[in-house]
Design an enzyme around this catalytic site. Structure first.
Site, PDB file in Angstrom:
ATOM      1  N   GLY A   1      19.561  35.949 102.822  1.00 60.80           N
ATOM      2  CA  GLY A   1      19.413  37.307 102.307  1.00 60.80           C
ATOM      3  C   GLY A   1      19.779  38.360 103.330  1.00 60.80           C
ATOM      4  O   GLY A   1      20.587  39.249 103.069  1.00 60.80           O
TER       5      GLY A   1
ATOM      6  N   GLU B   1      13.104  43.056 106.684  1.00 61.72           N
ATOM      7  CA  GLU B   1      13.837  42.966 107.956  1.00 61.72           C
ATOM      8  C   GLU B   1      13.337  44.030 108.928  1.00 61.72           C
ATOM      9  O   GLU B   1      13.204  43.782 110.123  1.00 61.72           O
ATOM     10  CB  GLU B   1      15.350  43.100 107.730  1.00 61.72           C
ATOM     11  CG  GLU B   1      15.952  42.119 106.721  1.00 61.72           C
ATOM     12  CD  GLU B   1      15.542  40.670 106.930  1.00 61.72           C
ATOM     13  OE1 GLU B   1      15.319  40.266 108.083  1.00 61.72           O
ATOM     14  OE2 GLU B   1      15.429  39.936 105.925  1.00 61.72           O
TER      15      GLU B   1
HETATM   16  N1  PHE Z   1      15.071  35.521 109.369  1.00 60.56           N
HETATM   17  C1  PHE Z   1      15.696  35.924 108.152  1.00 60.56           C
HETATM   18  C2  PHE Z   1      14.607  36.615 107.342  1.00 60.56           C
HETATM   19  O1  PHE Z   1      13.722  36.072 106.824  1.00 60.56           O
HETATM   20  C3  PHE Z   1      16.236  34.840 107.322  1.00 60.56           C
HETATM   21  C4  PHE Z   1      17.376  34.108 107.919  1.00 60.56           C
HETATM   22  C5  PHE Z   1      17.191  32.880 108.502  1.00 60.56           C
HETATM   23  C6  PHE Z   1      18.629  34.631 107.884  1.00 60.56           C
HETATM   24  C7  PHE Z   1      18.235  32.168 109.040  1.00 60.56           C
HETATM   25  C8  PHE Z   1      19.686  33.948 108.404  1.00 60.56           C
HETATM   26  C9  PHE Z   1      19.479  32.716 108.977  1.00 60.56           C
HETATM   27  O2  PHE Z   1      14.451  37.735 107.261  1.00 60.56           O
HETATM   28 ZN    ZN Z   2      12.043  37.076 107.486  1.00 61.92          ZN
END
Ligand code: PHE
Ligand code: ZN
Length: 900
Positions: A271, A308
């Site tokens: 996402g 985010e």
């Molecule tokens: N860390 C991101 C989220 O949850 C998700 C994500 C994980 C995006 C791995 C790209 C790769 O907000």
């Molecule tokens: Zn996250």
């Protein structure tokens, strides 16, 4: 691409060891070129004094190594597989310089991890282990460094050069070979793990806004997109502004950067990504206009932008010690984005609708995961490929675990706990234990603090607990005794479970549907006036001062992620449906009534009933639909039958075709029996002018869409042409995407002949709108099956000139909509759906293992299937598993699926 060489390695949580070296600073210089990008990486390292001296082993993947220098001089090194091993580093604990020069090929990067090119723009994706595809590094989240990044590229093709933090220098490059090239230098003022590194280079434009935070600090917020998309960025930017304000107000957390950027790309595996100060987003969660995005899209953008942004504190300022702690940031941040969306609601009812939607995701996606071969605790104990653990368990169940903490300590207590968490751990890489400890320590008198070890079983034990409730009214004693008993089924590697700590919010309704005052014999056992805390295998709670048998409303607001079993009569459930003051349980009562009827028809002998619904249920639904004060969004949820996948989970042996047939029969029956009411609902709600953004008007549009679907379904039965005609007209005249798409969907999902024409027209209207085309593909691949017509349609869609398997959004729009979201079409008696699935998993795995592995999970629950589905599914999985060159990602999923 890395594929398995020999046996797979299992990574175990108990094997965690601190890194033997620290990396304090990283200075990266990129010469960006799609075919061959050069990366100069100069690091300052020192030995970790707490770890025995040993060689430095740097992670790398698909890199071409040109040079390694230590303190400016050549050094010996060797490769161990893809790992760069340096054995002769300076002794002692003084810092030293390590310089590594590598090249990589972004345009050949089809897996979209590391540095890649999308439509002529450079992007990076480093979580979880993508940074090692950019340069050699200690690619683990507990190594936090300060980054300086210089980007050099052709100025005309890549006028915008972005990285984390602040822009400190930029200009044209000079000297031979640098004609037409420019550079930008960025410094990130905060230390970070490498998974939060990002760069973007391309021809982009930004919508921007300055905001002043509470402390008086000014920040520049920007949303970067391709030239033609600027008009679709208003909602994302305003969602970002709201996020900044909310996190200050609710958690006292201010933006810690001068500049915060969001960049959208149409090629993205997930996402969005919370890179420090430079979030990279799937276009799906950025771009919106009334003409192209639905109300759901708008709501999703708001919550993903929030998600985010909230990571900036929960994830970035405090990060994970190791990837087993993923839920430390994800569960907490999902909880925060859910609260954000709820706090933006202007009515209690809208809050409840959001809660119901979140619970629906949990129950239709996470409960099956928790009962299947990929079941794992919120904090897993081992993995082969970490990418496979970005799951609904880590995210959504993890959020429920955080929510239970808030329920146990109260909203203010939770805020105190968060404050303590930041006081203790800001700037650190920590564990789920550290988080729970901080919340408990800030609330020493809470049930959470008293029973913390029991509560923490939510992190260590997989599986969905089952709570059996029994109520007994004693007229002579004026008591109502509630007995709660819990159990949890075994999951892979965990045969026996210990009791969980389960907050059960309760109400008792009298005969008029009013809440009785709650008084427990043991007053201390009631938390916050309405919550029972179950922490043993079985407990009794005695309510006093009860004069007549009440109707219990248990697990209000879905206060714990459990399956609640209680033998309530239809009359009691109808009472709750009509009166419960807790909107979640009011909705839940309707779902239970519907589920009961679905299961009865599915489990009955002989051909499935064509009319599985009875008058009592239909009247209950009519009353909800016609209710004078309930709002439209709630009505739409209440009248939606439980999903086929959710119904299937309640069965020991599943015949997907029978489930589909019964649910379709129920839908048809609701369409016909409530025909006049659907007409009323349509007339009453359809004309609300332009698409006002608020939840209220969105609810009206949702209910209108449902009414049209029902009216088209009924028309199909009665051969009546008026409503399909009106629906087509509405499709043509709609002033926004929600109304247009709902009308289109009504025609398609009811199998109306006009659907073909409408689809064609829709495609012509939106042929240049990628995100709308995704909807167009998804609608067709996800349509209810009629006599096996969907698979041929899907195969045909794959040959459409607009279909691109390598674009994850487009691939998902057809393949996931069919394999994962359309059980009635996917599970075919001739096994053709499974054959199709296995072909596609293998085909995609060759260029994008992450997307392939997600598709692979469509058959997770094969063991529950009845014959002939079961054997056919196993055969298809075994066929995939037998391929010799599978990625780790797919290999882990299919071998777990086949394990006993
Ligand atoms: N860390 C991101 C989220 O949850 C998700 C994500 C994980 C995006 C791995 C790209 C790769 O907000
Ligand atoms: Zn996250």
């Amino acid at each position: 691409m890395t594929f398995r060489e020999g046996p797979v390695t299992i990574v175990r949580r108990e094997d965690y060891a601190p890194p033997p070296f620290w990396i304090d600073t990283v200075d990266l210089v990129f010469d960006l070129d799609p075919a061959k990008t050069r990366v100069l990486n100069r690091m300052r390292l020192r030995r970790n004094p707490d770890v025995a001296p040993q060689a430095l082993r740097l992670d790398g993947e698909d890199l071409n190594l040109a040079r390694v220098l230590v303190n400016g001089a050549g050094t010996s090194f060797r490769m161990d597989g893809q790992t760069l091993v340096l054995e002769n580093l300076p002794e002692g604990n003084d810092p030293f310089e390590l310089e590594i020069f590598t090249t990589c090929a972004p345009e050949k990067n089809t897996q979209l991890m590391g540095l890649y090119v999308s439509q002529g723009t450079f992007f990076t994706q480093c979580e979880a282990e993508g940074f090692r595809r950019i340069t050699y590094f200690l690619d683990r989240p507990d190594v936090m460094a300060s980054y300086t990044v210089t980007l050099r590229a052709d100025k005309r093709q890549y006028p915008v050069l972005l990285s984390n933090g602040n822009l400190v220098e930029s200009g044209d490059l000079e000297g031979p070979g640098n004609e037409g090239r420019h550079y930008a230098k960025w410094v990130d003022p905060h230390r970070k793990p490498c998974y939060l590194f990002a760069l973007v280079a391309g021809n982009l434009v930004a919508r921007e806004q300055r905001v002043v935070s509470r402390s008086g600090r000014e920040h520049l917020l920007q949303v970067y997109v391709r030239q033609g998309d600027l008009g679709k960025t208003e909602h994302a930017l305003s969602s970002l502004v709201k996020s900044v304000i909310w996190d200050e107000a609710r958690f006292g957390l201010s933006l810690d950067l001068d500049r915060f950027m969001i960049v959208a790309t149409s090629d993205f595996n997930m996402g969005a990504m919370e890179n420090k100060g430079l979030n990279i987003f799937n276009t799906k969660y950025v771009l919106a206009s009334q003409a192209t995005a639905t109300d759901t899209d708008y709501a999703n953008i708001e919550s993903v932008v929030g998600h985010e942004y909230f990571h900036n504190w929960t994830g970035n300022r405090i990060t994970c010690r190791d990837w087993f702690q993923l839920s430390l940031k994800e569960g907490l941040t999902v909880f925060r984005d859910q609260e954000f969306s709820m706090d933006l609601c202007t009515t209690p009812s809208a809050r409840a609708v959001k809660r119901i939607e979140d619970v629906r995701v949990l129950r239709t996606a996470q409960f099956p995961e928790d009962a299947g071969p990929m079941a794992h605790p919120v904090r897993p104990d081992s993995y082969v490929e970490i990418n496979n653990f970005y799951t609904v368990t880590v995210y959504e169940k993890g959020a429920e675990v955080v929510r239970m903490m808030q329920t146990l300590v109260g909203r203010e207590g939770f805020r105190r706990g968060m404050d303590l968490y930041f006081q203790r751990h800001d700037g650190q890489a920590v564990t789920c234990d550290d988080f729970a400890q901080a919340i408990a320590d800030a609330n020493p008198d809470s049930e959470l603090a008293r029973q913390l070890p029991v509560f923490k079983r939510w992190y260590s034990q997989a599986g969905t607990p089952r709570v059996q409730a029994r109520g007994e009214f004693d007229a002579a004693a004026h008591t109502y005794t509630l007995t709660l008993t819990q159990s949890c089924p075994p999951t892979p590697g965990q045969a026996d479970k210990q009791p969980f700590l389960i907050p059960v919010a309760v109400g008792l309704l009298d005969a008029h549907g009013r809440d009785l005052p709650l008084q427990l014999q043991d007053a201390a056992a009631l938390t916050h006036g309405n919550t029972l805390v179950l922490s043993q295998a079985s407990q009794q709670f005695v309510f006093t001062g009860i004069d007549a048998e009440p109707v219990p409303s248990l697990l209000r607001g879905f206060s714990a992620p459990v399956v609640l079993a209680m033998d309530l009569s239809d009359a009691q459930l109808l009472h709750l449906l009509a009166h419960d003051s807790d909107p979640f349980n009011r909705w839940e009562a309707g779902q239970r009534l519907a589920l009961r009827r679905a299961l009865a028809a599915i489990q009955a002998d002989g051909a499935p009933a064509t009319e599985p619904l009875d008058a009592g249920f239909i009247e209950g639904m009519r009353a909800v639909l016609r209710h004078p004060t309930l709002d439209a969004a709630f009505k739409e949820l209440a009248l939606t039958l439980p999903a086929e996948s959710y119904i299937a989970e309640q069965l020991d042996v599943v015949d997907p075709q029978r489930v589909h047939t019964v649910r379709e029969a129920m839908r048809r029956q609701l369409a016909l029996a409530l025909h006049a009411d659907w007409v009323w609902a349509y007339e009453e709600h359809h004309d609300n002018g332009a698409a006002g953004p608020g939840a209220l008007s969105a609810g009206r549009r949702a209910l209108t869409g449902m009414a049209l679907t029902m009216l088209c379904l009924a028309a199909r039965e009665t051969n009546e042409p008026i409503w399909p005609g009106r629906t087509y007209q509405r499709f043509k005249d709609a002033g926004n995407m929600t109304d247009r798409f709902n009308a289109l969907s009504a025609l398609v999902s009811s199998g109306q002949p006009l659907a073909a024409q409408a689809l064609e027209r829709f495609h012509a209207m939106f042929k240049d709108e990628a995100l709308v085309l995704d909807k167009w593909f998804a609608l067709q691949a996800g349509a209810p099956d009629r006599g096996g017509d969907i698979l041929p349609r899907v195969r045909q869609l794959l040959t459409h000139p607009d279909f691109h398997l390598r674009n994850p959004n487009r691939a998902r729009s057809v393949l996931f909509s069919y394999c994962s979201a359309n059980p009635g079409a996917f599970h075919r008696p001739d096994a053709a759906g499974y054959v199709f699935w296995s072909e596609k998993v293998v085909e995609i795995d060759a260029f994008n293992p992450q997307v392939a592995a997600r598709l692979a999970r469509a058959l997770d629950r094969w063991k529950k299937l009845a014959e002939p589905y079961r054997s056919a599914a196993r055969e298809a999985i075994a066929r995939v598993a037998a391929k010799s060159d599978l990625s780790n990602d797919v290999h882990e999923v299919v071998t777990r699926a086949l394990a006993d």
